[in-house]
Design a protein around this motif. Structure first.
Motif, PDB file in Angstrom:
ATOM      1  N   PHE A 193       0.825  -1.191   0.000  1.00  0.00           N
ATOM      2  CA  PHE A 193       0.000   0.000   0.000  1.00  0.00           C
ATOM      3  C   PHE A 193       0.867   1.252   0.000  1.00  0.00           C
ATOM      4  CE2 PHE A 193      -3.916  -2.243   1.129  1.00  0.00           C
ATOM      5  CZ  PHE A 193      -3.396  -3.430   1.616  1.00  0.00           C
TER       6      PHE A 193
ATOM      7  N   TYR B  55       0.540   5.418   0.745  1.00  0.00           N
ATOM      8  CA  TYR B  55      -0.270   6.478   1.309  1.00  0.00           C
ATOM      9  C   TYR B  55       0.506   7.786   1.190  1.00  0.00           C
ATOM     10  CZ  TYR B  55      -3.464   3.225   3.681  1.00  0.00           C
ATOM     11  OH  TYR B  55      -4.389   2.252   3.970  1.00  0.00           O
TER      12      TYR B  55
ATOM     13  N   GLY C 184       0.238  17.276   9.867  1.00  0.00           N
ATOM     14  CA  GLY C 184      -0.922  17.455  10.722  1.00  0.00           C
ATOM     15  C   GLY C 184      -2.169  16.717  10.280  1.00  0.00           C
ATOM     16  N   LYS C 185      -2.030  15.818   9.303  1.00  0.00           N
ATOM     17  CA  LYS C 185      -3.185  15.097   8.774  1.00  0.00           C
ATOM     18  C   LYS C 185      -2.958  13.593   8.885  1.00  0.00           C
ATOM     19  CE  LYS C 185      -5.294  18.753   6.928  1.00  0.00           C
ATOM     20  NZ  LYS C 185      -6.679  19.170   7.283  1.00  0.00           N
ATOM     21  N   GLY C 186      -4.034  12.838   8.668  1.00  0.00           N
ATOM     22  CA  GLY C 186      -3.911  11.399   8.612  1.00  0.00           C
ATOM     23  C   GLY C 186      -3.472  10.943   7.233  1.00  0.00           C
ATOM     24  N   PRO C 187      -2.933   9.733   7.138  1.00  0.00           N
ATOM     25  CA  PRO C 187      -2.530   9.207   5.823  1.00  0.00           C
ATOM     26  C   PRO C 187      -3.723   9.091   4.886  1.00  0.00           C
ATOM     27  CG  PRO C 187      -1.575   7.911   7.607  1.00  0.00           C
ATOM     28  CD  PRO C 187      -2.580   8.813   8.225  1.00  0.00           C
TER      29      PRO C 187
ATOM     30  N   PHE D 209      -5.018   7.311   1.380  1.00  0.00           N
ATOM     31  CA  PHE D 209      -4.736   6.172   0.523  1.00  0.00           C
ATOM     32  C   PHE D 209      -4.462   6.597  -0.918  1.00  0.00           C
ATOM     33  CE2 PHE D 209      -4.894   2.016  -1.178  1.00  0.00           C
ATOM     34  CZ  PHE D 209      -5.674   2.053  -2.323  1.00  0.00           C
TER      35      PHE D 209
ATOM     36  N   THR E 105      -3.004   0.312  -3.990  1.00  0.00           N
ATOM     37  CA  THR E 105      -2.703  -1.020  -3.504  1.00  0.00           C
ATOM     38  C   THR E 105      -2.172  -1.840  -4.672  1.00  0.00           C
ATOM     39  OG1 THR E 105      -4.587  -0.921  -1.984  1.00  0.00           O
ATOM     40  CG2 THR E 105      -3.534  -3.056  -2.292  1.00  0.00           C
TER      41      THR E 105
ATOM     42  N   GLN F 188       1.184  -5.945   3.776  1.00  0.00           N
ATOM     43  CA  GLN F 188       0.436  -6.904   4.570  1.00  0.00           C
ATOM     44  C   GLN F 188       0.917  -8.296   4.235  1.00  0.00           C
ATOM     45  OE1 GLN F 188      -3.750  -7.443   3.982  1.00  0.00           O
ATOM     46  NE2 GLN F 188      -4.020  -8.317   6.006  1.00  0.00           N
TER      47      GLN F 188
ATOM     48  N   LEU G 211      -1.013  -4.066   9.010  1.00  0.00           N
ATOM     49  CA  LEU G 211      -0.104  -3.506   8.026  1.00  0.00           C
ATOM     50  C   LEU G 211       1.196  -3.118   8.723  1.00  0.00           C
ATOM     51  CD1 LEU G 211      -2.328  -1.126   5.847  1.00  0.00           C
ATOM     52  CD2 LEU G 211      -1.815  -3.551   5.534  1.00  0.00           C
TER      53      LEU G 211
ATOM     54  N   TYR H 258     -14.167  -3.300  10.435  1.00  0.00           N
ATOM     55  CA  TYR H 258     -12.872  -3.244  11.115  1.00  0.00           C
ATOM     56  C   TYR H 258     -12.541  -1.818  11.541  1.00  0.00           C
ATOM     57  CZ  TYR H 258     -11.555  -7.998   9.753  1.00  0.00           C
ATOM     58  OH  TYR H 258     -11.483  -9.354   9.620  1.00  0.00           O
TER      59      TYR H 258
ATOM     60  N   TYR I 192      -9.309   0.338  13.815  1.00  0.00           N
ATOM     61  CA  TYR I 192      -7.935   0.183  14.282  1.00  0.00           C
ATOM     62  C   TYR I 192      -7.499   1.424  15.048  1.00  0.00           C
ATOM     63  CZ  TYR I 192      -8.136  -2.685   9.981  1.00  0.00           C
ATOM     64  OH  TYR I 192      -8.505  -3.553   8.985  1.00  0.00           O
TER      65      TYR I 192
ATOM     66  N   PHE J 235      -3.806   7.569  15.566  1.00  0.00           N
ATOM     67  CA  PHE J 235      -4.697   7.563  14.415  1.00  0.00           C
ATOM     68  C   PHE J 235      -5.672   6.401  14.521  1.00  0.00           C
ATOM     69  CE2 PHE J 235      -3.093  10.855  11.759  1.00  0.00           C
ATOM     70  CZ  PHE J 235      -1.744  10.953  12.046  1.00  0.00           C
TER      71      PHE J 235
ATOM     72  N   PRO K 291      -7.637  -5.763   4.566  1.00  0.00           N
ATOM     73  CA  PRO K 291      -7.218  -4.943   3.417  1.00  0.00           C
ATOM     74  C   PRO K 291      -6.696  -5.746   2.241  1.00  0.00           C
ATOM     75  CG  PRO K 291      -5.607  -4.792   5.158  1.00  0.00           C
ATOM     76  CD  PRO K 291      -6.754  -5.583   5.709  1.00  0.00           C
TER      77      PRO K 291
ATOM     78  N   ASN L 127     -10.173  -3.720  -0.415  1.00  0.00           N
ATOM     79  CA  ASN L 127     -10.616  -3.198   0.881  1.00  0.00           C
ATOM     80  C   ASN L 127      -9.490  -2.390   1.493  1.00  0.00           C
ATOM     81  OD1 ASN L 127     -13.242  -4.376   1.037  1.00  0.00           O
ATOM     82  ND2 ASN L 127     -12.220  -6.353   1.245  1.00  0.00           N
ATOM     83  N   THR L 128      -9.647  -1.116   1.507  1.00  0.00           N
ATOM     84  CA  THR L 128      -8.593  -0.202   1.916  1.00  0.00           C
ATOM     85  C   THR L 128      -8.775   0.224   3.357  1.00  0.00           C
ATOM     86  OG1 THR L 128      -8.438   0.615  -0.333  1.00  0.00           O
ATOM     87  CG2 THR L 128      -7.570   2.038   1.389  1.00  0.00           C
ATOM     88  N   ILE L 129      -7.670   0.480   4.042  1.00  0.00           N
ATOM     89  CA  ILE L 129      -7.723   1.076   5.372  1.00  0.00           C
ATOM     90  C   ILE L 129      -7.705   2.589   5.223  1.00  0.00           C
ATOM     91  CG2 ILE L 129      -6.488   1.372   7.541  1.00  0.00           C
ATOM     92  CD1 ILE L 129      -5.581  -1.440   7.431  1.00  0.00           C
ATOM     93  N   TYR L 130      -8.712   3.232   5.773  1.00  0.00           N
ATOM     94  CA  TYR L 130      -8.814   4.692   5.743  1.00  0.00           C
ATOM     95  C   TYR L 130      -8.532   5.245   7.132  1.00  0.00           C
ATOM     96  CZ  TYR L 130     -11.160   3.886   1.301  1.00  0.00           C
ATOM     97  OH  TYR L 130     -11.450   3.476   0.036  1.00  0.00           O
ATOM     98  N   PHE L 131      -7.790   6.340   7.168  1.00  0.00           N
ATOM     99  CA  PHE L 131      -7.345   6.909   8.434  1.00  0.00           C
ATOM    100  C   PHE L 131      -8.106   8.177   8.795  1.00  0.00           C
ATOM    101  CE2 PHE L 131      -3.644   4.460   9.723  1.00  0.00           C
ATOM    102  CZ  PHE L 131      -3.385   3.734   8.577  1.00  0.00           C
ATOM    103  N   GLY L 132      -8.232   8.384  10.103  1.00  0.00           N
ATOM    104  CA  GLY L 132      -8.762   9.638  10.600  1.00  0.00           C
ATOM    105  C   GLY L 132      -7.692  10.701  10.637  1.00  0.00           C
ATOM    106  N   GLU L 133      -8.031  11.863  11.201  1.00  0.00           N
ATOM    107  CA  GLU L 133      -7.145  13.019  11.182  1.00  0.00           C
ATOM    108  C   GLU L 133      -6.128  13.026  12.312  1.00  0.00           C
ATOM    109  OE1 GLU L 133      -7.533  13.939   8.042  1.00  0.00           O
ATOM    110  OE2 GLU L 133      -7.694  16.057   8.553  1.00  0.00           O
TER     111      GLU L 133
END
Lengths: 112, 115
Positions: free
Chosen positions: A34, A36, A41-44, A46, A49, A91, A100, B31, B33, B90, B98, B102-108
């Motif tokens: 994967f 990213y 200051g932000k999340g990863p 996507f 893949t 993975q 991951l 899911y 995390y 996070f 995944p 099926n992707t893992i999406y992250f918060g801020e």
């Protein structure tokens, strides 16, 4: 134990200067690799893949490729807005776990 | 953007106090995390959940506990915060493991400082 090594740690490019980021991995049975993008200051966020050696995926100025030992993220004619940290993750063949393993990232700066 | 909300976004707490971080999702993904991100380390999995009340440990679970009483909420608790738990946390979600799109999406992220 799965391992991911990204290089270089940091890269500075001029606008329009194409380059590649490297992600070397060790995993006993890759199920997915994967990419990213992470802004400060932000999340990863996507990007791609990849599942098997020889696979390629593209999105705008980015193209990701995969071999049996590494992946490359090629950036063609980058713009300042491509500045970010790019993370690679793999993975392995775990059971119910969705684990991951991430690299530490390449910090890309694109200047005018 | 994936519908993931983390709270609080920033917190300073004292050593030895309990801290709970909340993750709320609106995607109905199975899911969820919790990862932490520290300089010199990649994102590391703390705990994850594969359904309501179904959780498992990640690679850095010591000192942390989690709970998931509803599909949409996943709580991370530091029972007694230590300075080594100063980090960015996070939350992430995925519909399934995944694979196959099926992707893992992250918060801020939630910035936690333990003093």
């Amino acid at each position: 134990e799965d391992q991911v090594t990204q290089s270089p740690e940091a890269l500075r490019l001029q606008e329009g200067e194409s380059s590649s980021l490297n992600c070397s991995y060790t995993v006993s049975g890759l199920r997915g690799l994967f990419w990213y993008r992470q802004d400060p200051g932000k999340g990863p966020e996507f990007l791609f893949t990849l599942y098997s050696a020889g696979e390629e995926k593209e999105k705008e100025r980015l193209k990701a490729t995969l071999t049996k030992k590494e992946s490359f993220l090629h950036i063609t004619a980058p713009k300042p807005e491509d500045s970010a940290t790019y993370l690679c993750a793999v993975q392995g063949p775990t059971g119910t776990a969705s684990k991951l393993t991430f690299g530490t990232g390449t910090r890309l700066q694109v200047t005018l | 953007d994936a519908g993931i909300t983390q709270s609080p976004r920033h917190k300073v707490t004292e050593t030895g106090t309990p801290v709970t971080l909340r993750c709320h999702q609106t995607e109905n993904h199975r899911y969820m995390y919790w990862y932490r991100q520290d300089p010199g380390h990649g994102l590391r999995l703390i705990h994850y959940s594969y359904g309501v009340k179904d959780t498992d440990k990640g690679e850095v679970s010591d000192g942390y506990s989690v709970s998931r009483s509803k599909t949409e909420d996943f709580l991370l608790t530091l029972e007694s915060a230590t300075s080594s738990q100063t980090s960015v946390y996070f939350c992430a979600i995925s519909e399934s493991i995944p694979l196959a799109g099926n992707t893992i999406y992250f918060g801020e992220g939630s910035w936690l400082t333990v003093v």
